[in-house]
Every structure is written in C-alpha cells, then in structure tokens.
Design an enzyme around this catalytic site. Structure first.
Site, short mmCIF file in Angstrom:
data_model
loop_
_atom_site.label_atom_id
_atom_site.label_comp_id
_atom_site.label_asym_id
_atom_site.label_seq_id
_atom_site.Cartn_x
_atom_site.Cartn_y
_atom_site.Cartn_z
N GLY A 99 138.78 101.94 83.88
CA GLY A 99 140.05 102.06 83.15
C GLY A 99 140.86 100.78 83.24
N LYS A 127 142.58 116.59 89.11
CA LYS A 127 143.08 115.64 90.11
C LYS A 127 143.00 116.23 91.52
CE LYS A 127 143.95 112.14 87.47
NZ LYS A 127 143.17 110.90 87.63
N TYR A 143 144.50 119.14 83.97
CA TYR A 143 144.70 117.83 84.61
C TYR A 143 144.93 118.02 86.11
CZ TYR A 143 146.85 113.23 85.51
OH TYR A 143 147.16 111.98 86.01
P1 NAD Z 1 146.24 104.65 80.72
O1 NAD Z 1 146.07 105.64 79.64
O2 NAD Z 1 147.08 103.45 80.49
O3 NAD Z 1 144.80 104.16 81.23
C1 NAD Z 1 143.72 105.02 81.37
C2 NAD Z 1 142.45 104.21 81.26
O4 NAD Z 1 141.31 105.07 81.40
C3 NAD Z 1 142.31 103.51 79.90
O5 NAD Z 1 141.89 102.19 80.12
C4 NAD Z 1 141.23 104.31 79.20
O6 NAD Z 1 140.47 103.54 78.28
C5 NAD Z 1 140.37 104.73 80.39
N1 NAD Z 1 139.52 105.84 80.05
C6 NAD Z 1 139.87 107.03 79.48
N2 NAD Z 1 138.78 107.77 79.25
C7 NAD Z 1 137.71 107.04 79.71
C8 NAD Z 1 136.33 107.27 79.75
N3 NAD Z 1 135.77 108.41 79.28
N4 NAD Z 1 135.53 106.31 80.28
C9 NAD Z 1 136.05 105.17 80.76
N5 NAD Z 1 137.36 104.89 80.73
C10 NAD Z 1 138.18 105.82 80.21
O7 NAD Z 1 146.77 105.49 81.96
P2 NAD Z 1 147.26 105.02 83.41
O8 NAD Z 1 148.60 105.58 83.59
O9 NAD Z 1 147.02 103.58 83.65
O10 NAD Z 1 146.27 105.92 84.29
C11 NAD Z 1 145.34 105.40 85.24
C12 NAD Z 1 145.01 106.50 86.25
O11 NAD Z 1 146.20 106.86 86.96
C13 NAD Z 1 144.50 107.78 85.60
O12 NAD Z 1 143.46 108.32 86.38
C14 NAD Z 1 145.72 108.69 85.64
O13 NAD Z 1 145.38 110.05 85.66
C15 NAD Z 1 146.35 108.26 86.94
N6 NAD Z 1 147.77 108.61 87.05
C16 NAD Z 1 148.69 108.09 86.18
C17 NAD Z 1 150.02 108.45 86.30
C18 NAD Z 1 151.09 107.94 85.39
O14 NAD Z 1 152.23 108.42 85.47
N7 NAD Z 1 150.81 106.97 84.51
C19 NAD Z 1 150.41 109.34 87.32
C20 NAD Z 1 149.46 109.85 88.17
C21 NAD Z 1 148.14 109.46 88.03
#
Ligand code: NAD
Length: 240
Positions: free
Chosen positions: A8, A152, A148
């Site tokens: 990601g 998680k 979700y």
């Molecule tokens: P984002 O949407 O900016 O990035 C998510 C990334 O995952 C993207 O690059 C996307 O292309 C990639 N991705 C999605 N499906 C995929 C697949 N099938 N194969 C490979 N890559 C894939 O989101 P983010 O906020 O940067 O999230 C990153 C991580 O942090 C995630 O696991 C998310 O659940 C977790 N998270 C985010 C938050 C928040 O508030 N942003 C909070 C808690 C946890």
C-alpha cells in the site's frame, strides 16, 4: 543495506512509511496495486534523494499468485510492513457477501499472503521484522464498519500468534493500531466529521501519516528488539 517491503506504498500512510524507511537507510520496495503512477512518482523522488533506495513492485495482495511473484522478485527482506488495506462504511444489514469477502480478502488474507511469502527467508536467516497496520477499530469495534473491525481484529490475533511462533527464529511481529489519520481513506468522511473526530481526541487533532511512520521506524529499530506480539496504539488517546 537492509531491505524492506511496504504494501500500500502509494497510499497516505504507506507513502510516509516508505519515505521514513528510506531516510532510515533501508532499500524499500514500494508495493502498490491501484496507483502505480503515485508509487512511481514517490520512487523517483526517493531515488533522487538517495540513489537506489527505492523500487516499485505491483500486486493485489489478496491474490496468492500475484503476491508470491512479487515476493520472489523482491528477494530476502529484513522488514515487512503490511499496510495495504481497504475500508468501507455500511450498515451491517446492508453488507453483501461480496463486501465481506473483499474486506477479509484484502485486510486479512493479504496480510497472511505477505507474511507467508516473506517468512521462509527470515526464518532461514534467523532475523526479521514484521509490522502489521491494524486499526483502533480492531481493538474496540466501529459501528457501520463491522467487516472492517472484524478484519482488523483478525490482524491483531494473527500478529500475536505469529509472534509466538517465529520468536524463536529471531523474528519480531508487531502491530500498530492507528486512530484517525488524515489520508485518502478518510476522504469520504468529510471535513465536518473530521473536525468532530479531532474534538473527540484527547490530543485534539487528527493524526498524520508521519505519526504512523515514526512508530514503524521505532518498531523496526534495534531499540525495539525485545518487543514482539504487541499492539501499539497511535491514536492521540482516542482509545486508551
Ligand atoms: P489509503 O487508502 O491512502 O491507502 C491504502 C493503500 O492500500 C493504497 O495504496 C491502496 O492501493 C492499497 N491497497 C488497497 N487494496 C489493495 C490490494 N488488494 N492489494 C494491494 N494494495 C492494496 O489508506 P491509508 O489511510 O493510508 O491506510 C493504510 C492502512 O492504515 C490500511 O491498512 C488502513 O486500514 C490502516 N488505517 C488507516 C486509518 C486512517 O484513519 N487513515 C486508521 C486506522 C488504520
């Protein structure tokens, strides 16, 4: 030079993590799926700062064969950051079978695939670090995000069990549970909801991708050598 793979890496948190690890001296494989262009841009920027510190790889982590091919091409790794993920807000009673399978496929099976393909070399070399990005909703559950939250929570369980299994091989497995972080994942929430979430947070702000990158950097560092199977909340006090 130590080698890391960040899934990601074209997303909000992934970009910051990749950037931080390059600055920490890693050679980083920027693993992307949807936004190859964003990953290529970041890769060029990082290589301009320090030549040869970044490369791009592409795979849908929910797909066994694509993920295996990516890891085979990446070679032995010192660090794996399982960050790729999807989110969706929907009433539980509106969830379809497809919504459920897709969420579990990316957010849990994706972590399984990446650990499965990274670990044999780590076990052979008797060293390695795995850092999984879960969520505070995996700790406490979120309304309208049951799939979700379940995914998680599964990542937390996977982290703890795997830490026990591979600890004797000199490998640590830890988890970061971010709170609300300003990334494209939260774009759908809108500015008003983001303001309310900031007000509900004891530290009175939304987190930044760099807050998560700093925690990854710590858990990957020699200073964290005796830490395994843990869930590090990086949430401004939202969940304590
Ligand atoms: P984002 O949407 O900016 O990035 C998510 C990334 O995952 C993207 O690059 C996307 O292309 C990639 N991705 C999605 N499906 C995929 C697949 N099938 N194969 C490979 N890559 C894939 O989101 P983010 O906020 O940067 O999230 C990153 C991580 O942090 C995630 O696991 C998310 O659940 C977790 N998270 C985010 C938050 C928040 O508030 N942003 C909070 C808690 C946890």
């Amino acid at each position: 030079m130590k080698k890391a793979l960040v899934t990601g890496a074209s997303g909000g948190i992934g970009q910051a993590v990749a950037q931080r690890l390059c600055r920490d001296g890693y050679r980083v494989v920027l693993s992307c799926f949807h936004s190859a262009k964003a990953a290529e841009r970041l890769c060029a920027q990082l290589n301009a700062e320090r030549n040869g510190c970044a490369e791009v790889a592409r795979a849908d982590v929910s797909d066994f064969a694509q993920t295996e091919a990516m890891f085979r091409a990446a070679g032995d790794l010192d660090l794996l950051v399982n960050n790729a993920g999807i989110a969706q807000q929907k009433l539980f009673t509106d969830l379809t079978e497809e919504d459920w399978q897709r969420m579990l496929g990316v957010d849990v099976t994706g972590v399984f695939h990446c650990c499965r393909f990274a670990l044999p070399a780590m076990i052979r070399r008797k060293s390695g670090r795995i850092i999984n990005i879960s969520s505070m909703w995996g700790q406490v559950g979120a309304s309208c995000e049951v799939h979700y939250s379940a995914a998680k929570a599964a990542v937390i369980g996977l982290t703890k069990a795997l830490a026990k299994e591979v600890g004797p091989s000199g490998i640590t497995v830890n988890c970061i549970a971010p709170g609300v972080i300003a990334t494209p994942m939260n774009d759908a929430l809108g500015p008003e909801t983001m303001r309310e979430l900031a007000e509900e947070t004891p530290l009175c702000r939304i987190g930044t991708p760099e807050d998560i990158a700093a925690a990854v950097s710590f858990l990957a560092s020699p200073d964290a050598g005796f830490i395994t199977g843990q869930v590090l909340g990086v949430n401004g006090g939202f969940v304590i």
